[in-house]
Design an enzyme around this catalytic site. Structure first.
Site, PDB file in Angstrom:
ATOM      1  N   GLU A 345      53.256 -19.883  68.916  1.00  0.00           N
ATOM      2  CA  GLU A 345      54.039 -20.460  70.018  1.00  0.00           C
ATOM      3  C   GLU A 345      54.642 -21.830  69.686  1.00  0.00           C
ATOM      4  O   GLU A 345      54.662 -22.720  70.532  1.00  0.00           O
ATOM      5  CB  GLU A 345      53.159 -20.588  71.269  1.00  0.00           C
ATOM      6  CG  GLU A 345      52.667 -19.246  71.770  1.00  0.00           C
ATOM      7  CD  GLU A 345      51.676 -19.377  72.916  1.00  0.00           C
ATOM      8  OE1 GLU A 345      51.815 -18.629  73.882  1.00  0.00           O
ATOM      9  OE2 GLU A 345      50.747 -20.209  72.839  1.00  0.00           O
TER      10      GLU A 345
HETATM   11  C1  ACM Z   1      47.933 -17.277  71.506  1.00  0.00           C
HETATM   12  O1  ACM Z   1      47.459 -16.623  72.448  1.00  0.00           O
HETATM   13  N1  ACM Z   1      48.822 -18.205  71.748  1.00  0.00           N
HETATM   14  C2  ACM Z   1      47.546 -17.041  70.138  1.00  0.00           C
END
Ligand code: ACM
Length: 544
Positions: A345
């Protein structure tokens, strides 16, 4: 007694002498071998989790009693440590001291033998249980430790006091052949969104060990907090460690705390996998050292639940010097093979910068002797095959990772994320990936979850527990249990041997263990807990 002598003649001379002495003393002064008439037992019907590969019933049971001792072949090796662990657990639960390699003066008529046997796999073990001995064979102490967990699960908590004038715990007779399907069976605790102290983590490790899990991944850093002391960058914890989601005081592990956790895990043959999430999820690092984000601003501490807004400056050499110090210090404290670099992310990082960053960080991890793991986004970067990609989304990143020959760690959010709520009325958890009832967490296969991931590429399975919505051990346990046990079985038991109908009946029989450890599990309606009716008052009291 002749039978006992015949059995022991197979063991080392050392053991023979010790036992013969015990036998002579037993004949001359001590009581005779107590003749017990044991009830019929059914080893194959016991509620073992994970289910072993093969269980065969035998003609007679083993009475664990005051005349029992644990024997290992040498005095001070790792097998003796495993024997002492078993003895310690029996002392806590059954409240009886079973000596390990006792002096010959003891009245010992029955042995639990931990015997090193060549030619077995790393975690493989065999158990043979009969009326005068339990023989646990393994090539490694780790294998013996896994077998000891099976023995602990077979030992009834309460003694049968009708067989003799002293307590006897009857272990069903027969044999078990067992080994894990996957070499990596893990869980992750997010100690960054909310901090959990080492006593909480130790309790979690104890339960993981009981169900034969072998890796605990610690998500040590995120936007909301930095949780591990780095002596060369002290503000990380002095500043970055002081916050968490919701705005309460956070916390952090000193290096001594972390070492204590590593050692506690190691005693249970569990490896800690440290994660420093980067280049995104780094607000707490940049709050501590503002040069890290490269935008000239000192960010505010963040105590909300958004993701994807922070990034390190990927083009600044001093950032890599910082990362090298962090990787070096944590690696020196972490004996395990892996170092997790996060990589998920990073929405505030340009794609080219992200690739450049991951390609620079991977060699730093290697330099300190570790195998890099990253969330599945790292699969999109062209890297060498020694990197492990942890699959959490269904975005196709696994295809690139497999093409590059990377090993895959299976943590699909829709099935393996312990922070997903059980259902729409669950007290804790999120549901952006799915609601995951107890059966849904169990009735999938890491082997077949994606037809893009061949079985040979799969290192194992891991159940992450993100902590945005939980801040106490009771809340953590509500989300983790009982679903973690299902993940433990997915990692250990071959897929053809698993069935929800069978598993859920074994699951309800874990409640004495949950009760003993005061594990605040979620009593899902999909499991017929009420059949364990003697425990009903306890459920009713604890769920209020
Ligand atoms: C995640 O759940 N951002 C790895």
């Amino acid at each position: 007694m002749r039978m006992l002598s015949r059995k022991i003649s197979n063991f080392s001379t050392f053991l023979l002498v010790i036992l013969a002495l015990g036998f002579l003393l037993g004949c001359s002064e001590g009581p005779k071998l107590p003749q017990l008439v044991l009830p019929e037992t059914d080893l194959a019907a016991t509620a073992l989790i994970p289910k072993p590969v093969q269980v065969v019933n035998g003609p007679d049971a083993f009475p664990l009693d005051r005349y029992t001792a644990i024997f290992t072949e040498t005095e001070r090796d790792a097998f003796t440590g495993v024997g002492e662990f078993l003895s310690g657990e029996i002392r806590k639960t059954q409240k009886i001291t079973i000596p390990v390699n006792p002096d010959s003066g003891k009245d010992v008529f029955r042995g639990i033998y931990l015997r090193q046997t060549p030619g077995m796999e790393q975690e493989q073990y065999n158990l043979q249980i009969s009326s005068d001995s339990i023989l646990l064979r393994a090539t490694t102490a780790e294998g013996a430790f896994r077998g000891v967990q099976t023995l602990r699960q077979l030992l009834p908590e309460t003694s049968n006091d009708t067989l003799a004038e002293y307590p006897v715990w009857v272990i069903p007779g027969g044999s078990i052949q067992d080994k894990p399907a996957f070499e990596y069976r893990g869980s992750m605790l997010d100690v960054a969104r909310h901090f959990f102290d080492i006593e909480d983590v130790k309790k979690y490790l104890d339960v993981m060990a009981y169900y034969k899990m072998n890796y605990l991944h610690l998500h040590l850093t995120d936007d909301q907090g930095w949780r591990i002391e780095i002596t060369s960058w002290p503000k990380l914890t002095q500043i970055g460690g002081q916050t968490e989601v919701g705005g309460e005081a956070g916390g952090y592990y000193t290096q001594e705390d972390y070492k204590e956790l590593v050692a506690f895990a190691g005693d249970r043959y569990i490896t800690i996998v440290p994660e420093v999430d980067m280049p995104g999820h780094t607000n707490a690092a940049s709050v501590s050292y503002p040069f890290l984000n490269g935008n000239g601003k000192t960010p505010k501490p963040y105590t909300g639940m958004r993701v994807g807004f922070s990034t390190l400056d990927t083009r600044k050499d001093t950032v890599y010097q910082f990362i090298e110090d962090v990787v070096r210090e944590i690696s020196a404290l972490s004996p395990g093979p892996y170092f997790h670099i996060g990589g998920d992310e990073s929405h505030a990082t340009q794609k080219a910068d992200y690739e450049y960053f991951i390609k620079r960080v991977v060699p730093i991890v290697r330099k300190y002797g570790k195998i890099p793991i990253g969330w599945d986004e790292v699969g999109t970067v062209s890297l060498d095959a020694d990197v492990v990609a942890q699959i959490w989304q269904d975005k196709g990143n696994e295809v690139h990772a497999v093409e590059q020959g990377m090993k895959i760690l299976m943590s699909p959010a829709k099935k393996a994320y312990l922070d997903m709520s059980y259902d729409s009325i669950s007290k804790f958890g999120l549901h952006w990936a799915a609601y995951i009832p107890v059966d849904s967490a169990y009735t999938w296969s890491p082997e077949t979850y994606s037809d893009k991931i061949p079985r040979a590429a799969i290192l194992g399975v891991e159940a992450p527990l993100w902590s945005e919505t939980i801040s106490t051990i009771a809340e953590l346990e509500y989300l983790a249990f009982p679903r973690l046990l299902g993940i433990a079985e997915l990692g250990w038991t071959p897929s053809g041997e698993r069935s929800w109908e069978d598993y859920k009946l074994r699951l309800i029989r874990q409640t004495p263990y949950f009760k003993r450890l005061d594990i605040q599990f979620y009593p899902s309606q999909r499991v017929p807990w009420m059949e364990a009716d003697s425990l009903l008052p306890w459920y009713n009291n604890r769920t209020k």
